[in-house]
Design an enzyme around this catalytic site. Structure first.
Site, short mmCIF file in Angstrom:
data_model
loop_
_atom_site.label_atom_id
_atom_site.label_comp_id
_atom_site.label_asym_id
_atom_site.label_seq_id
_atom_site.Cartn_x
_atom_site.Cartn_y
_atom_site.Cartn_z
CG HIS A 14 -1.80 1.28 1.24
ND1 HIS A 14 -3.17 1.22 0.82
CD2 HIS A 14 -1.47 2.31 1.86
CE1 HIS A 14 -3.72 2.33 1.18
NE2 HIS A 14 -2.92 3.22 1.72
CD GLU A 15 1.96 3.53 3.70
OE1 GLU A 15 2.06 4.65 3.26
OE2 GLU A 15 0.78 3.29 4.46
CG HIS A 29 0.14 6.12 -0.30
ND1 HIS A 29 -0.86 6.67 -1.09
CD2 HIS A 29 -0.24 5.74 1.10
CE1 HIS A 29 -1.98 6.35 -0.30
NE2 HIS A 29 -1.70 5.69 0.64
N1 TQI Z 1 -1.34 5.42 7.08
C1 TQI Z 1 -2.06 6.28 6.12
C2 TQI Z 1 -2.24 5.68 4.68
O1 TQI Z 1 -0.98 5.14 4.33
C3 TQI Z 1 -1.55 7.65 6.00
C4 TQI Z 1 -2.45 8.28 5.20
C5 TQI Z 1 -3.70 8.97 5.72
C6 TQI Z 1 -2.42 8.69 3.94
N2 TQI Z 1 -4.32 9.77 4.38
C7 TQI Z 1 -3.54 9.74 3.50
C8 TQI Z 1 -1.30 8.63 2.85
C9 TQI Z 1 -3.47 10.11 2.25
C10 TQI Z 1 -1.59 9.14 1.68
C11 TQI Z 1 -2.68 9.85 1.43
O2 TQI Z 1 -3.23 5.49 4.13
S1 TQI Z 1 -2.06 4.12 7.81
C12 TQI Z 1 -3.63 1.41 5.44
C13 TQI Z 1 -5.03 0.77 5.18
C14 TQI Z 1 -2.18 2.88 6.85
C15 TQI Z 1 -3.57 2.33 6.22
O3 TQI Z 1 -1.01 3.76 8.79
O4 TQI Z 1 -3.39 4.66 8.31
C16 TQI Z 1 -2.60 0.71 5.01
C17 TQI Z 1 -1.12 2.11 6.41
F1 TQI Z 1 -5.03 1.23 3.79
F2 TQI Z 1 -5.21 -0.44 5.18
F3 TQI Z 1 -5.95 1.43 5.79
C18 TQI Z 1 -1.09 1.07 5.46
CL1 TQI Z 1 -2.59 -0.76 4.12
ZN ZN Z 2 -2.97 5.13 2.35
#
Ligand code: TQI
Ligand code: ZN
Ligand code: ZN
Length: 169
Positions: free
Chosen positions: A126-127, A130
């Site tokens: 996922h990251e 991004h």
């Molecule tokens: N981190 C968030 C994410 O990566 C950080 C974030 C929030 C973000 N809003 C954003 C990043 C907008 C970019 C653009 O989404 S998290 C998931 C999931 C997170 C969440 O730690 O909440 C995953 C990290 F999708 F499962 F909710 C990995 Cl896979």
């Molecule tokens: Zn995300």
């Protein structure tokens, strides 16, 4: 449906071969590094991008590190669960993970004895989306969907992720 960040940032067209490095101070095991390698492969399989590990943290395009709490970028981590990781849009390359999580590196988070177990590869895939320029998707099965059920594993790109990244690169 997939989205991009405002302004549709992406890595430049002349930079298809990206390097990544792990924060040396983290002293990560080969098992952990292999998980990231597999996560990068999922994106390189569907694009012309390549990802190669380098030992030079400071010259790497993508810098991966585990941090806890305030780590100097204005987005402190919050301990177990909550925010798991964050990555910034291209060409930042900053990929930070919350060192306080109970990361599952091999095996099955769903059968972990820890209720807070989080599958590392799922978060990494996922990251990396991004890091390459994808925002969140409204498609529930997509890797870029903004929630994941706890203790689950979701590592396969679906058509929506693939279309999003292939339109960008
Ligand atoms: N981190 C968030 C994410 O990566 C950080 C974030 C929030 C973000 N809003 C954003 C990043 C907008 C970019 C653009 O989404 S998290 C998931 C999931 C997170 C969440 O730690 O909440 C995953 C990290 F999708 F499962 F909710 C990995 Cl896979
Ligand atoms: Zn995300
Ligand atoms: Zn950070």
């Amino acid at each position: 449906h997939y989205t991009y960040f405002p302004g549709t940032p992406r890595w430049p067209a002349n930079k298809q071969d990206l390097t990544y490095a792990f924060l040396p101070e983290n002293g990560l095991s080969d098992a952990v590094k292999t998980v990231f390698g597999h996560a990068f492969e999922r994106w390189s399989e569907v694009t012309l991008l390549t990802f190669t590990e380098t030992t030079s943290y400071y010259s790497a395009d993508i810098k991966i590190g585990f941090f806890t709490g305030d780590h100097g970028d204005g987005e402190p981590f919050d301990g177990v669960l909550g925010t798991l990781a964050h990555a910034f849009s291209p060409p930042s390359g900053r990929f930070h993970l919350d060192g306080a999580e109970d990361w599952v590196v091999s095996g099955d988070a769903s059968t972990s004895s820890l209720p807070s177990a989080v599958d590392l590869e799922s978060v990494a895939v996922h990251e990396i989306g991004h890091l390459l320029g994808l925002g969140h998707s409204s498609v529930e099965d997509a890797i870029m969907y903004p929630t994941i059920s706890s203790r689950s594993r979701k590592v396969e790109l679906v058509n929506d992720d693939i279309q999003g990244i292939q339109k960008l690169y």
